[in-house]
Design an enzyme around this catalytic site. Sequence first.
Site, PDB file in Angstrom:
ATOM      1  N   HIS A  14     -39.189 -99.848  77.091  1.00 46.05           N
ATOM      2  CA  HIS A  14     -38.524-101.103  77.887  1.00 46.05           C
ATOM      3  C   HIS A  14     -37.480-100.617  78.924  1.00 46.05           C
ATOM      4  O   HIS A  14     -37.509 -99.390  79.153  1.00 46.05           O
ATOM      5  CB  HIS A  14     -37.300-101.642  76.961  1.00 46.05           C
ATOM      6  CG  HIS A  14     -36.624-100.824  76.179  1.00 46.05           C
ATOM      7  ND1 HIS A  14     -36.732 -99.965  75.140  1.00 46.05           N
ATOM      8  CD2 HIS A  14     -35.284-100.798  76.459  1.00 46.05           C
ATOM      9  CE1 HIS A  14     -35.580 -99.330  74.773  1.00 46.05           C
ATOM     10  NE2 HIS A  14     -34.762 -99.511  75.749  1.00 46.05           N
TER      11      HIS A  14
ATOM     12  N   HIS B 224     -46.864-102.509  71.460  1.00 44.25           N
ATOM     13  CA  HIS B 224     -45.779-101.304  71.041  1.00 44.25           C
ATOM     14  C   HIS B 224     -46.451-100.188  71.447  1.00 44.25           C
ATOM     15  O   HIS B 224     -47.540 -99.743  71.185  1.00 44.25           O
ATOM     16  CB  HIS B 224     -45.823-101.669  69.742  1.00 44.25           C
ATOM     17  CG  HIS B 224     -44.781-100.626  68.994  1.00 44.25           C
ATOM     18  ND1 HIS B 224     -43.352-100.800  68.845  1.00 44.25           N
ATOM     19  CD2 HIS B 224     -44.933 -99.145  68.785  1.00 44.25           C
ATOM     20  CE1 HIS B 224     -43.045 -99.750  68.285  1.00 44.25           C
ATOM     21  NE2 HIS B 224     -44.045 -98.585  68.487  1.00 44.25           N
TER      22      HIS B 224
HETATM   23  P1  AMP Z   1     -32.235 -97.967  74.785  1.00 44.18           P
HETATM   24  O1  AMP Z   1     -30.957 -97.559  74.171  1.00 44.18           O
HETATM   25  O2  AMP Z   1     -32.874 -97.556  76.102  1.00 44.18           O
HETATM   26  O3  AMP Z   1     -33.348 -97.836  73.644  1.00 44.18           O
HETATM   27  O4  AMP Z   1     -31.944 -99.546  74.786  1.00 44.18           O
HETATM   28  C1  AMP Z   1     -32.200-100.439  73.910  1.00 44.18           C
HETATM   29  C2  AMP Z   1     -31.383-101.633  74.365  1.00 44.18           C
HETATM   30  O5  AMP Z   1     -31.712-102.780  73.221  1.00 44.18           O
HETATM   31  C3  AMP Z   1     -29.667-101.427  74.184  1.00 44.18           C
HETATM   32  O6  AMP Z   1     -29.196-101.360  75.415  1.00 44.18           O
HETATM   33  C4  AMP Z   1     -29.249-102.350  73.149  1.00 44.18           C
HETATM   34  O7  AMP Z   1     -28.005-103.194  73.425  1.00 44.18           O
HETATM   35  C5  AMP Z   1     -30.535-103.684  73.097  1.00 44.18           C
HETATM   36  N1  AMP Z   1     -30.842-104.512  72.090  1.00 44.18           N
HETATM   37  C6  AMP Z   1     -30.866-104.071  70.771  1.00 44.18           C
HETATM   38  N2  AMP Z   1     -31.021-104.929  69.985  1.00 44.18           N
HETATM   39  C7  AMP Z   1     -31.228-106.159  70.705  1.00 44.18           C
HETATM   40  C8  AMP Z   1     -31.535-107.600  70.590  1.00 44.18           C
HETATM   41  N3  AMP Z   1     -31.796-107.941  69.596  1.00 44.18           N
HETATM   42  N4  AMP Z   1     -31.482-108.392  71.725  1.00 44.18           N
HETATM   43  C9  AMP Z   1     -31.044-107.701  72.903  1.00 44.18           C
HETATM   44  N5  AMP Z   1     -31.034-106.463  73.297  1.00 44.18           N
HETATM   45  C10 AMP Z   1     -31.102-105.692  72.268  1.00 44.18           C
HETATM   46 ZN    ZN Z   2     -42.319-102.465  69.007  1.00 40.27          ZN
END
Ligand code: AMP
Ligand code: ZN
Length: 111
Positions: A99, A46
């Site tokens: 990510h 993390h």
């Molecule tokens: P960001 O906006 O760059 O922080 O990207 C976060 C991403 O995580 C978004 O595109 C969401 O759709 C995705 N996301 C959130 N929760 C989940 C989940 N449980 N499984 C898969 N993707 C997720």
């Molecule tokens: Zn985390």
Amino acid sequence: MENCIFCKIVAGEIPSPRLYEDDKMIVIKDIEPKAKLHYLCIPKTHFALLAEMDEEKAEIVKHCFATIPKIEEQLGLCGGYRVIVNQGENGGQTVPHLHIHLLGGEKLADF
Ligand code: AMP
Ligand code: ZN
């Protein structure tokens, strides 16, 4: 990290099929895909921002970027793809666990 959705996915507390996994990272499908194929490469450690990188975290990020091209074919990312790392509020980061978005499977719009 408590209350971090990606830490929970990494720990298996929230089920999410892993398309790839090794000791440092997992790859899952984004729950709200913004392209025909939309994956998230999530380090198992993390931290939220590239700005937090120390030597250990730099190795993790390097590993992620070195691994992505090795698995692009098995992810179906033929013909190219887009790599996005949103940083902080202005960057549109909604999950504060670093990510790497992988978008592809089609010709993406210019941005
Ligand atoms: P960001 O906006 O760059 O922080 O990207 C976060 C991403 O995580 C978004 O595109 C969401 O759709 C995705 N996301 C959130 N929760 C989940 C989940 N449980 N499984 C898969 N993707 C997720
Ligand atoms: Zn985390």
